[in-house]
Scaffold this motif. Structure first.
Motif, PDB file in Angstrom:
ATOM      1  N   PRO A   6       8.054  -9.368  66.268  1.00  0.00           N
ATOM      2  CA  PRO A   6       7.857 -10.685  66.866  1.00  0.00           C
ATOM      3  C   PRO A   6       8.081 -10.620  68.374  1.00  0.00           C
ATOM      4  O   PRO A   6       8.752  -9.711  68.875  1.00  0.00           O
ATOM      5  N   SER A   7       7.502 -11.568  69.051  1.00  0.00           N
ATOM      6  CA  SER A   7       7.719 -11.634  70.495  1.00  0.00           C
ATOM      7  C   SER A   7       7.901 -13.086  70.902  1.00  0.00           C
ATOM      8  O   SER A   7       7.499 -14.007  70.184  1.00  0.00           O
ATOM      9  N   CYS A   8       8.520 -13.266  72.032  1.00  0.00           N
ATOM     10  CA  CYS A   8       8.773 -14.605  72.539  1.00  0.00           C
ATOM     11  C   CYS A   8       7.455 -15.308  72.835  1.00  0.00           C
ATOM     12  O   CYS A   8       6.572 -14.737  73.471  1.00  0.00           O
ATOM     13  N   SER A   9       7.331 -16.559  72.361  1.00  0.00           N
ATOM     14  CA  SER A   9       6.073 -17.285  72.550  1.00  0.00           C
ATOM     15  C   SER A   9       5.900 -17.771  73.983  1.00  0.00           C
ATOM     16  O   SER A   9       4.828 -18.209  74.357  1.00  0.00           O
ATOM     17  N   ARG A  10       6.955 -17.719  74.753  1.00  0.00           N
ATOM     18  CA  ARG A  10       6.847 -18.181  76.150  1.00  0.00           C
ATOM     19  C   ARG A  10       6.620 -17.034  77.116  1.00  0.00           C
ATOM     20  O   ARG A  10       5.707 -17.072  77.934  1.00  0.00           O
ATOM     21  N   TYR A  22      15.488 -18.354  69.086  1.00  0.00           N
ATOM     22  CA  TYR A  22      15.279 -19.714  68.622  1.00  0.00           C
ATOM     23  C   TYR A  22      13.903 -19.763  67.993  1.00  0.00           C
ATOM     24  O   TYR A  22      12.981 -19.137  68.495  1.00  0.00           O
ATOM     25  N   VAL A  23      13.793 -20.495  66.903  1.00  0.00           N
ATOM     26  CA  VAL A  23      12.513 -20.603  66.214  1.00  0.00           C
ATOM     27  C   VAL A  23      12.089 -22.059  66.205  1.00  0.00           C
ATOM     28  O   VAL A  23      12.842 -22.936  65.781  1.00  0.00           O
ATOM     29  N   GLN A  24      10.907 -22.264  66.726  1.00  0.00           N
ATOM     30  CA  GLN A  24      10.336 -23.602  66.698  1.00  0.00           C
ATOM     31  C   GLN A  24       9.345 -23.629  65.551  1.00  0.00           C
ATOM     32  O   GLN A  24       8.433 -22.809  65.493  1.00  0.00           O
ATOM     33  N   GLU A  43       4.208 -19.624  60.753  1.00  0.00           N
ATOM     34  CA  GLU A  43       4.313 -20.943  61.376  1.00  0.00           C
ATOM     35  C   GLU A  43       5.290 -21.000  62.543  1.00  0.00           C
ATOM     36  O   GLU A  43       5.225 -21.903  63.361  1.00  0.00           O
ATOM     37  N   GLY A  44       6.233 -20.065  62.554  1.00  0.00           N
ATOM     38  CA  GLY A  44       7.289 -20.139  63.549  1.00  0.00           C
ATOM     39  C   GLY A  44       6.882 -19.590  64.898  1.00  0.00           C
ATOM     40  O   GLY A  44       6.077 -18.674  64.998  1.00  0.00           O
ATOM     41  N   LYS A  45       7.468 -20.177  65.926  1.00  0.00           N
ATOM     42  CA  LYS A  45       7.307 -19.643  67.277  1.00  0.00           C
ATOM     43  C   LYS A  45       8.683 -19.207  67.742  1.00  0.00           C
ATOM     44  O   LYS A  45       9.615 -20.019  67.766  1.00  0.00           O
ATOM     45  N   PHE A  46       8.789 -17.952  68.099  1.00  0.00           N
ATOM     46  CA  PHE A  46      10.069 -17.442  68.540  1.00  0.00           C
ATOM     47  C   PHE A  46      10.222 -17.666  70.039  1.00  0.00           C
ATOM     48  O   PHE A  46       9.271 -17.505  70.797  1.00  0.00           O
ATOM     49  N   ILE A  52      15.111 -20.066  76.606  1.00  0.00           N
ATOM     50  CA  ILE A  52      15.834 -21.282  76.239  1.00  0.00           C
ATOM     51  C   ILE A  52      16.743 -21.714  77.398  1.00  0.00           C
ATOM     52  O   ILE A  52      16.841 -22.891  77.715  1.00  0.00           O
ATOM     53  N   ASN A  53      17.365 -20.756  78.012  1.00  0.00           N
ATOM     54  CA  ASN A  53      18.283 -21.071  79.115  1.00  0.00           C
ATOM     55  C   ASN A  53      17.536 -21.429  80.398  1.00  0.00           C
ATOM     56  O   ASN A  53      18.109 -22.018  81.302  1.00  0.00           O
TER      57      ASN A  53
END
Ligand SMILES: [Zn+2]
Length: 57
Positions: A6-10, A22-24, A43-46, A52-53
């Protein structure tokens, strides 16, 4: 673990094992979701802790 890395969605940073993430996600309609890993994967976005910070876009 996860079927794929997985990778960060941002920021797109790879999520490492045991890293705080964090999972959205949308809460599932069906009761008792046993396939939580598959569900999160689909479905999740990591979002990594760094994002987040950081200030939201
Ligand atoms: Zn990130």
């Amino acid at each position: 673990m996860w079927p794929e890395k997985p990778s960060c969605s941002r920021c797109g940073k790879e999520i490492h094992p045991e890293e705080m993430v964090y999972v959205q996600m949308r809460y599932p309609k069906r009761k008792g979701f046993t396939e939580i890993k598959a569900y999160l994967h689909n479905e999740g976005k990591f979002i990594c802790e760094g994002c987040i910070n950081r200030e939201p876009d």
